[in-house]
Design a protein around this motif. Structure first.
Motif, short mmCIF file in Angstrom:
data_model
loop_
_atom_site.label_atom_id
_atom_site.label_comp_id
_atom_site.label_asym_id
_atom_site.label_seq_id
_atom_site.Cartn_x
_atom_site.Cartn_y
_atom_site.Cartn_z
N PRO A 22 0.80 -1.24 0.00
CA PRO A 22 0.00 0.00 0.00
C PRO A 22 0.83 1.29 0.00
CG PRO A 22 -0.04 -1.01 2.17
CD PRO A 22 0.64 -1.98 1.24
N ASN A 23 2.09 1.23 0.37
CA ASN A 23 2.94 2.42 0.39
C ASN A 23 3.81 2.55 -0.84
OD1 ASN A 23 1.99 3.29 2.91
ND2 ASN A 23 3.32 1.81 3.93
N LEU A 24 3.54 1.78 -1.85
CA LEU A 24 4.31 1.81 -3.09
C LEU A 24 4.24 3.19 -3.74
CD1 LEU A 24 5.86 -0.09 -5.07
CD2 LEU A 24 3.70 -0.38 -6.27
N THR A 25 5.40 3.71 -4.16
CA THR A 25 5.43 5.02 -4.82
C THR A 25 5.78 4.93 -6.30
OG1 THR A 25 7.74 5.38 -4.18
CG2 THR A 25 6.03 6.26 -2.70
N HIS A 26 6.47 3.86 -6.73
CA HIS A 26 6.88 3.70 -8.12
C HIS A 26 6.50 2.30 -8.61
CE1 HIS A 26 9.32 7.09 -6.91
NE2 HIS A 26 9.60 7.33 -8.18
N LEU A 27 5.88 2.25 -9.79
CA LEU A 27 5.49 0.98 -10.39
C LEU A 27 5.92 0.98 -11.85
CD1 LEU A 27 3.96 -1.73 -10.32
CD2 LEU A 27 1.88 -0.45 -10.88
N LEU A 28 6.67 -0.04 -12.25
CA LEU A 28 7.17 -0.17 -13.62
C LEU A 28 6.89 -1.58 -14.10
CD1 LEU A 28 8.87 1.03 -15.97
CD2 LEU A 28 10.88 0.15 -14.78
N LEU A 29 6.03 -1.72 -15.10
CA LEU A 29 5.74 -3.02 -15.72
C LEU A 29 6.03 -2.87 -17.20
CD1 LEU A 29 2.30 -3.70 -13.98
CD2 LEU A 29 4.52 -4.54 -13.28
N LEU A 30 7.08 -3.51 -17.69
CA LEU A 30 7.52 -3.35 -19.08
C LEU A 30 7.44 -4.67 -19.83
CD1 LEU A 30 10.74 -1.19 -18.61
CD2 LEU A 30 8.46 -0.43 -19.26
N PRO A 43 -2.68 4.66 -2.73
CA PRO A 43 -2.77 6.06 -2.32
C PRO A 43 -1.45 6.83 -2.38
CG PRO A 43 -2.94 4.61 -0.42
CD PRO A 43 -2.97 3.73 -1.64
N HIS A 44 -0.31 6.14 -2.36
CA HIS A 44 0.98 6.83 -2.35
C HIS A 44 1.73 6.74 -3.67
CE1 HIS A 44 0.45 7.44 1.90
NE2 HIS A 44 0.17 6.15 2.04
N LEU A 45 1.13 6.09 -4.66
CA LEU A 45 1.81 5.92 -5.95
C LEU A 45 2.00 7.27 -6.64
CD1 LEU A 45 2.91 3.67 -7.76
CD2 LEU A 45 0.74 3.73 -8.99
N GLU A 46 3.24 7.54 -7.05
CA GLU A 46 3.58 8.81 -7.69
C GLU A 46 3.97 8.65 -9.15
OE1 GLU A 46 6.66 10.41 -5.26
OE2 GLU A 46 5.33 10.73 -3.54
N HIS A 47 4.62 7.54 -9.49
CA HIS A 47 5.13 7.35 -10.85
C HIS A 47 4.75 5.95 -11.34
CE1 HIS A 47 7.43 11.01 -10.36
NE2 HIS A 47 7.79 10.54 -9.16
N SER A 69 3.33 11.22 -12.54
CA SER A 69 3.63 10.88 -13.94
C SER A 69 3.03 9.53 -14.26
CB SER A 69 5.13 10.89 -14.21
OG SER A 69 5.78 9.87 -13.49
N PHE A 70 2.64 9.39 -15.52
CA PHE A 70 1.90 8.20 -15.93
C PHE A 70 2.16 7.95 -17.41
CE2 PHE A 70 -1.27 5.22 -16.48
CZ PHE A 70 -2.31 5.65 -17.29
N GLU A 71 2.67 6.77 -17.73
CA GLU A 71 2.85 6.35 -19.12
C GLU A 71 2.22 4.99 -19.27
OE1 GLU A 71 6.75 6.72 -20.87
OE2 GLU A 71 7.33 8.07 -19.25
N VAL A 72 1.50 4.78 -20.36
CA VAL A 72 0.81 3.51 -20.55
C VAL A 72 0.78 3.14 -22.02
CG1 VAL A 72 -1.48 4.56 -20.68
CG2 VAL A 72 -1.25 2.20 -19.95
N GLN A 73 0.85 1.86 -22.29
CA GLN A 73 0.72 1.32 -23.65
C GLN A 73 0.10 -0.07 -23.54
OE1 GLN A 73 4.13 1.47 -26.30
NE2 GLN A 73 3.81 -0.69 -26.73
N GLY A 74 -0.81 -0.40 -24.47
CA GLY A 74 -1.34 -1.74 -24.54
C GLY A 74 -2.68 -1.95 -23.88
N PHE A 75 -3.37 -0.88 -23.49
CA PHE A 75 -4.69 -1.00 -22.90
C PHE A 75 -5.72 -0.41 -23.86
CE2 PHE A 75 -1.84 -1.15 -19.35
CZ PHE A 75 -2.40 -2.11 -18.52
N ILE A 87 -0.39 16.18 -12.38
CA ILE A 87 0.04 15.20 -13.37
C ILE A 87 0.95 15.91 -14.37
CG2 ILE A 87 -0.71 13.79 -15.33
CD1 ILE A 87 -3.19 13.12 -13.80
N ILE A 88 2.08 15.31 -14.62
CA ILE A 88 3.06 15.92 -15.52
C ILE A 88 2.75 15.56 -16.97
CG2 ILE A 88 5.50 15.97 -16.15
CD1 ILE A 88 6.08 15.44 -13.16
N PHE A 89 2.50 14.30 -17.23
CA PHE A 89 2.23 13.91 -18.61
C PHE A 89 1.46 12.61 -18.65
CE2 PHE A 89 6.35 12.31 -17.42
CZ PHE A 89 6.27 10.98 -17.75
N ILE A 90 0.79 12.44 -19.76
CA ILE A 90 0.13 11.17 -20.04
C ILE A 90 0.48 10.81 -21.47
CG2 ILE A 90 -2.09 10.01 -20.39
CD1 ILE A 90 -3.21 11.71 -18.19
N VAL A 91 1.00 9.63 -21.63
CA VAL A 91 1.33 9.14 -22.96
C VAL A 91 0.52 7.88 -23.18
CG1 VAL A 91 3.14 8.23 -24.46
CG2 VAL A 91 3.67 10.04 -22.81
#
Length: 105
Positions: A22-30, A43-47, A69-75, A87-91
């Motif tokens: 629940p305290n995760l701030t960064h998530l990267l799934l590539l 609630p604490h996710l930032e990137h 910040s938020f980047e997404v592909q494939g949805f 929010i800085i950007f959405i791609v």
């Protein structure tokens, strides 16, 4: 930070793993695939970077009020709730030519 690269994921396994952090701030799934839907309420996710491969018929529900910040592909469908104005950007990119819908609520 959680970083997963090139994995075949199941909806429940990923959701359970994220709920356990629940305290995760960064998530990267590539380069991941196998999901049909993903709901992220951290609630604490930032990137966040989510780049999924496969057929792209995946639903993404986001609820992270501190997201910067938020980047997404494939949805093919994305619903975003409870975001602050920083929010800085959405791609959004798609592998296929299917329609994308993004909703800010």
């Amino acid at each position: 930070m959680i970083e997963v690269v090139g994995a075949r994921l199941k909806d429940t396994a990923l959701s359970d793993a994220l709920r356990a952090c629940p305290n995760l701030t960064h998530l990267l799934l590539l380069g991941c695939d196998g999901l049909k839907s993903l709901s992220i309420e951290l609630p604490h996710l930032e990137h966040r970077k989510l780049y999924f491969t496969g057929i792209g018929n995946c639903l993404l529900l986001l609820n992270s009020p501190k997201l910067e910040s938020f980047e997404v592909q494939g949805f093919s469908f994305i619903r975003v709730t409870n975001l602050l104005l920083k929010i800085i950007f959405i791609v959004v990119e798609r592998i296929t030519n299917n329609l994308i819908a993004i909703y800010f609520i």
